[in-house]
Design an enzyme around this catalytic site. Structure first.
Site, PDB file in Angstrom:
ATOM      1  N   HIS A 372      -2.427 -10.451  12.015  1.00 30.38           N
ATOM      2  CA  HIS A 372      -3.675 -10.498  11.139  1.00 30.38           C
ATOM      3  C   HIS A 372      -4.673 -11.175  11.601  1.00 30.38           C
ATOM      4  O   HIS A 372      -5.975 -10.744  11.598  1.00 30.38           O
ATOM      5  CB  HIS A 372      -3.274 -10.399   9.635  1.00 30.38           C
ATOM      6  CG  HIS A 372      -2.403  -9.268   9.255  1.00 30.38           C
ATOM      7  ND1 HIS A 372      -1.098  -9.229   9.355  1.00 30.38           N
ATOM      8  CD2 HIS A 372      -2.760  -7.797   9.027  1.00 30.38           C
ATOM      9  CE1 HIS A 372      -0.533  -8.111   9.250  1.00 30.38           C
ATOM     10  NE2 HIS A 372      -1.510  -7.375   8.806  1.00 30.38           N
ATOM     11  N   ARG A 514      -4.839   0.791   0.693  1.00 37.23           N
ATOM     12  CA  ARG A 514      -3.413   0.391   0.695  1.00 37.23           C
ATOM     13  C   ARG A 514      -3.485  -0.624  -0.182  1.00 37.23           C
ATOM     14  O   ARG A 514      -4.448  -1.788  -0.254  1.00 37.23           O
ATOM     15  CB  ARG A 514      -2.789  -0.045   2.062  1.00 37.23           C
ATOM     16  CG  ARG A 514      -1.372  -0.748   1.723  1.00 37.23           C
ATOM     17  CD  ARG A 514      -0.860  -1.058   3.170  1.00 37.23           C
ATOM     18  NE  ARG A 514      -1.483  -2.263   3.867  1.00 37.23           N
ATOM     19  CZ  ARG A 514      -1.084  -2.544   5.200  1.00 37.23           C
ATOM     20  NH1 ARG A 514      -0.538  -1.859   5.730  1.00 37.23           N
ATOM     21  NH2 ARG A 514      -1.758  -3.682   5.583  1.00 37.23           N
ATOM     22  N   CYS A 684       0.170   5.722  10.808  1.00 41.63           N
ATOM     23  CA  CYS A 684      -0.721   4.652  10.787  1.00 41.63           C
ATOM     24  C   CYS A 684      -0.522   3.345  11.624  1.00 41.63           C
ATOM     25  O   CYS A 684      -1.613   2.376  11.931  1.00 41.63           O
ATOM     26  CB  CYS A 684      -1.449   4.133   9.661  1.00 41.63           C
ATOM     27  SG  CYS A 684      -0.075   3.323   8.449  1.00 41.63           S
TER      28      CYS A 684
HETATM   29  C1  PEP Z   1       2.287  -1.035   9.817  1.00 41.39           C
HETATM   30  O1  PEP Z   1       3.305  -1.746   9.582  1.00 41.39           O
HETATM   31  O2  PEP Z   1       2.646  -0.103  10.821  1.00 41.39           O
HETATM   32  C2  PEP Z   1       0.945  -1.041   9.282  1.00 41.39           C
HETATM   33  C3  PEP Z   1      -0.034  -0.317   9.820  1.00 41.39           C
HETATM   34  O3  PEP Z   1       0.711  -2.043   8.524  1.00 41.39           O
HETATM   35  P1  PEP Z   1       0.239  -3.599   9.247  1.00 41.39           P
HETATM   36  O4  PEP Z   1       0.117  -3.563  10.524  1.00 41.39           O
HETATM   37  O5  PEP Z   1      -0.902  -4.018   8.276  1.00 41.39           O
HETATM   38  O6  PEP Z   1       1.391  -4.279   8.701  1.00 41.39           O
HETATM   39 MG    MG Z   2       3.103  -2.801   7.725  1.00 42.20          MG
END
Ligand code: PEP
Ligand code: MG
Length: 754
Positions: A372, A514, A684
C-alpha cells in the site's frame, strides 16, 4: 601436468588450518582460489559469497579474471551459471559455457576466452554460503572427478567460512566488510532495484535521516529576545497553516491533519510552554528549543506506543522550523522539490508530505515497500524504487541520480549518454500521454464485443484523472487510504465530504465503495489491535470492521449519507463466508434504520457486493453469488492466498503465478457462478491489466475490468487486439492443463503470434 584432486583437497584442508591461525577470510579465500587453480590447472578459479539480504552472489576471491571485479561483480540468485547453481543447489558443468541457457556474458571481467565452466554451490546443510567456480579456455576441460573434488572442497570451505563469520561477529566486525563498505564507491554507476511505483525522475540526492532534522545548536549564538522567540513561534504556526491549506487544495481527502500534529505540539504547554520557561530562566531561546525538542524525541522514541514513536520525525521537523525562524539560519529541512529522497523506511504521511513538497522520486534502501505504500506512491505520482543497498545512505547530498522504476534501475552520477536516454524516455512518455488523449469512451474487442472499463482509485485526486481518461466508472475505491496516511480516524463528517465528492464526481456512473481494508500490511499507527504473528491471516478488512463497530459505523453512515439520490454500491473486502456477508449487510441495514430515526437524509437501498479474494469464497461462490448484488475479483489477494505466496515478499515473487492452474480454475468457477445467478462481476486485481492474462479473463466471460488509472489507455488497446472466439478457445485449452509448464507453453505460443 595432470590434475591432482587428492593433493588439492589436502592443500585446502591445510589452508583451512592456516585460516584458523588468524588469517582474514578474504586473504584465506584468495589463497584457496590460487591453490585450486594451480592443482586443477584451471585458468580461472573464483569464490562467490552469498549475500542473503540482497539475495545475490558477490565475487569475493578470484584468480584469472580482472581483479577489479572482486567485490563488485554481483549476480542475482538464479542469474548466470553461478547464480543458477546456487539457486538450484546443484553443480553445473558445461564443456562450452555459452551453450548453457543460463550463461550470462559479463563484459569487462575478461572471461571472453574461457569455454569450460564448472560451478559448485558451497552449502552448510541447505543454507547457501556461496559458489566455487572454475573456468578454462579448453572445451570440455572438466570431468566428473573434478566435480567430485570441487564438491569436497566446497564442503570443507563451508565449515571454515562459517567459523570465520562467527569469529568476526565475536570481534564485532562486519561479515562482508569488504563487500559492503560504509560508503558507496564512486565507480558504482548503476544499481538494480524493485519497482515500487512506476515513473522516472532525474534529480539530486537527499538522504532522509535524523541528521537531516538535526536540532543541535552551536555556541556563540546571536542574542535574541523573548519577543523574537514568540515571533518565531507565530511565524512557524503561519507556515504550517499555509502548508496545510496548499495540501488541502491538492489532496483534499488526506491533507487534513497531516500537519495537525505539528500544530498541536507547537501550542502544547509542555512544548512551547517548557521552552518559554527556560527562556525566562535566562537560557538562550535557541538552546531552549533544542533541549525541549530533544526531551520530546527521547520521550517519544522510548514510548511503547508506535504512534508516539512515529512522532519523532514530526517533533524534529517542527524544532528545525522554529530554529530557522528564530536564528534566520537556513537549517530546516532542505528544499525537497525535484530531489530524489533516499530513505531506509518511510511512513505514508512522510510520502504525502514529500509529495506536497514536489519531491522527484524515492529510493527505499531496505525492507520493502508495503503493497500500500507503493499504491499510495502511485496515486501521488511519485516514482519509487526499492534498492537493497544501505551504502546509498552515505551518498553525499546532491549526488545526481536517475530513478527509472519501470526498468528497476537506479543510475548514480549518470553520464551524458544515460541522461540523453532519460530525456528520450521522457519524450516517449509525452507521446504515450498523447495516446491517452485518444482514448475512446467505449472499449471493444477486435470482433466488437463491448467490455466495460472502470478505474481503481485510492485518493480523491485520482478521480480527475479517471474522468480525463474516460473511465466508465469507478470499479474500486480503496477507502482505507485516507485512514492510512492520517494521524487519527477521520470523523463521520470528514468521511462524508470525501465520499460525497466521489459520488458527485461521476454522475450517473457506477462508483464502488469498498469498505475499510485495514490490517495485513496496511496498519494504522494510531490504532493498535495487538501484535499478530501473521497479520495477513489476521484481523483484516471486514473482520476488523465487524469487530470494531465504532470504526465501521461512521464509515457506513457517511457512505449512506453521501449516496442520497443516486445508486450506492457498497463492497465488503475479505469476505470468507455467507455469514460474514450477511452480518455486514445487516449492520448497514441497522445504520439505515438509525439514520431514519435521526431524520438524516440517506440512501435506503444500497447495492451490496463482495470482493472475491479468498479461497474459501471460491469454494462457496454459488451461495455467495445468490446472496449478493455484485462481485469483484480481488486477484491480488486471491493469488496470494490460493498459492500461499506473500504478495509483498520479493524472495518468492517468481512463485506468485496468476496463471497457476489452481488460480485459473478458481477464476472460471467465479465467472460461471456470476453467470448462473446473473450477478454483475468485475475484476479489480492487477491481472485485469495484464497483457498475458486479459485474453483468459475475457475468454471465461468476464466483461468488466477495473484497472489502475494509469493503465486505462493501455488496457483499452490490449482489449482491442483480442478476438473473443479465439480467447474462449485458448481459455478452455488453458483450463485443461494440469501443469504450469503446459500453460506457460500455451501462453508463449500466443505471445509469439502477437
Ligand atoms: C485485490 O486484492 O486484488 C485488490 C484489488 O485489493 P487490494 O490490492 O487493495 O488488496
Ligand atoms: Mg485485496
Amino acid at each position: 601436468m595432470a590434475k591432482s584432486s587428492v593433493d588439492l583437497i589436502c592443500s585446502v584442508a591445510e589452508l583451512a588450518g592456516l585460516f584458523e591461525k588468524g588469517h582474514g577470510l578474504e586473504s584465506f579465500l584468495q589463497k584457496v582460489v590460487s591453490v585450486i587453480a594451480w592443482h586443477m590447472k584451471a585458468a580461472v578459479c573464483s569464490v562467490y559469497m552469498f549475500d542473503e539480504e540482497k539475495q545475490e552472489v558477490v565475487l569475493t576471491a578470484n584468480q584469472g579474471l580482472n581483479p577489479g571485479a572482486i567485490g563488485k561483480l554481483r549476480l542475482k540468485l538464479g542469474e548466470g551459471i553461478v547464480g543458477r547453481s546456487l539457486l538450484e543447489l546443484r553443480p553445473i558443468m558445461e564443456g562450452t559455457s555459452r551453450n548453457n541457457p543460463y550463461f550470462k556474458y559479463i563484459p569487462g571481467i575478461g572471461e571472453e576466452n574461457y569455454q569450460a565452466f564448472l560451478a559448485v554451490p558451497i552449502l552448510r546443510g541447505l543454507t547457501r554460503v556461496g559458489v566455487l567456480a572454475v573456468q578454462d579456455p579448453a572445451f570440455d576441460y572438466f570431468d566428473d572427478n573434478d566435480a567430485k573434488a570441487l564438491r569436497a572442497i566446497a564442503t570443507q570451505l563451508a565449515g571454515t567460512i562459517e567459523s570465520a563469520k562467527l569469529l568476526m561477529s565475536l570481534h564485532g566486525r562486519e561479515e562482508h566488510s569488504h563487500v559492503v563498505p560504509e560508503s558507496m564507491p564512486v565507480d558504482i554507476k548503476f544499481l538494480h532495484g524493485t519497482p515500487g511505483s512506476s515513473g522516472t525522475a532525474l534529480g539530486g540526492s537527499i538522504v532522509f535521516d535524523d541528521e537531516l532534522l538535526d536540532v543541535s545548536v552551536e555556541e556563540n549564538l546571536p542574542a535574541v529576545s523573548i519577543d523574537d522567540f514568540n515571533k518565531a513561534l507565530d511565524t512557524t504556526e503561519e507556515q504550517l497553516k499555509k502548508f496545510q491549506l496548499d495540501m488541502e487544495e491538492r489532496l483534499a481527502d488526506i491533507a487534513s491533519l497531516i500537519f495537525s500534529a505539528h500544530l498541536l505540539i507547537l501550542r502544547d504547554t509542555e512544548f512551547s510552554g517548557a521552552m518559554l520557561k527556560l527562556v525566562e530562566q535566562g537560557v538562550h531561546p535557541a538552546v531552549a528549543v533544542s533541549r525541549v525538542v530533544e526531551d520530546f524525541c527521547r520521550m517519544f522514541a522510548n514510548s511503547e506506543n508506535t504512534r508516539l514513536q512515529e512522532k519523532v520525525h514530526d517533533v524534529r521537523d517542527l524544532g528545525s522550523r522554529i530554529l530557522r525562524n528564530l536564528t534566520r539560519v537556513d537549517r530546516a529541512m532542505p528544499d525537497f522539490s525535484g530531489s530524489i529522497i533516499i530513505a531506509e523506511s518511510l511512513l505514508p504521511s512522510d510520502l504525502v508530505r514529500m509529495s506536497a513538497q514536489k519531491v522527484g522520486g524515492i529510493v527505499l534502501v531496505s525492507g520493502g515497500a508495503t503493497a500500500h505504500l507503493s499504491i499510495l506512491a502511485r496515486s501521488l505520482d511519485l516514482p519509487m524504487i526499492i534498492v537493497h543497498d544501505k551504502r546509498l545512505l552515505k551518498l553525499p547530498a546532491n549526488t545526481p541520480l536517475i530513478v527509472d522504476s519501470e526498468q528497476g534501475a537506479l543510475f548514480i552520477r549518470p553520464d551524458a549518454e544515460v541522461v540523453r536516454n532519460f530525456e528520450l524516455l521522457q519524450e516517449t512518455k509525452k507521446k504515450a500521454a498523447e495516446i491517452e488523449s485518444t482514448i475512446n469512451p467505449e472499449t471493444c474487442t477486435s470482433d466488437g464485443t463491448v467490455i466495460r472499463l472502470l478505474a481503481n482509485i485510492n485518493l480523491l485526486s485520482d478521480l480527475d484523472v479517471a474522468k480525463r481518461l474516460k473511465a466508465e466508472g469507478i470499479g474500486l475505491y480503496r477507502s482505507e487510504f485516507p485512514f492510512v496516511v492520517r494521524n487519527d480516524f477521520p470523523s463521520e463528517e470528514e468521511q462524508y465530504r470525501v465520499y460525497k465528492k466521489l459520488a458527485d464526481g461521476m454522475p450517473g456512473r457506477e462508483v464502488v465503495f469498498r469498505t475499510l481494508d485495514i490490517g495485513g500490511d496496511k496498519m494504522l499507527s494510531y490504532f493498535q489491535t495487538g501484535n499478530e504473528a501473521n497479520p495477513f491471516l489476521g484481523l483484516r478488512a471486514i473482520r476488523l470492521s465487524l469487530r470494531y463497530r465504532n470504526i465501521f459505523a461512521p464509515q457506513i453512515r457517511a457512505l449512506l449519507r453521501a449516496g442520497v439520490g443516486g445508486e450506492l454500491r457498497i463492497m465488503f473486502p475479505f469476505v470468507s463466508s455467507v455469514d460474514d456477508f450477511i452480518e455486514a449487510r445487516d449492520f448497514v441495514r441497522e445504520c439505515i434504520v438509525q439514520l431514519g430515526h435521526e431524520n438524516i437524509p440517506h440512501n435506503n437501498t444500497p447495492l451490496f457486493g463482495i470482493m472475491v479474494e479468498l479461497p474459501a469464497a471460491v469454494e462457496i461462490i454459488e451461495e455467495l453469488a445468490y446472496e449478493v448484488d455484485f462481485m469483484s475479483i480481488g486477484s491480488n489477494d486471491l493469488v496470494q492466498y490460493i498459492l500461499a505466496v506473500d504478495r509483498t515478499n520479493e524472495k518468492i515473487a517468481d512463485l506468485y503465478m496468476p496463471h497457476h492452474p489452481a488460480v485459473l480454475r478458481s477464476l472460471k468457477k467465479i465467472a460461471d457462478a456470476a453467470q448462473k445467478f446473473k450477478k454483475h462481476l468485475s475484476i479489480c486485481g492487477d491481472i485485469a491489466s495484464s497483457k498475458v492474462m486479459l485474453p483468459f479473463l475475457l475468454g471465461i466471460g468476464i466483461k468488466t475490468l477495473s484497472v489502475d488509472i494509469r493503465r486505462l489507455a493501455q488496457v483499452q488497446q490490449i482489449v482491442a487486439s483480442i478476438d473473443i472466439t479465439q480467447a474462449r478457445a485458448n481459455a478452455m485449452a488453458m483450463l485443461q492443463c494440469s501443469r504450469i509448464s503446459e500453460i506457460n507453453a500455451l501462453l508463449e505460443t500466443e505471445k509469439s503470434k502477437t
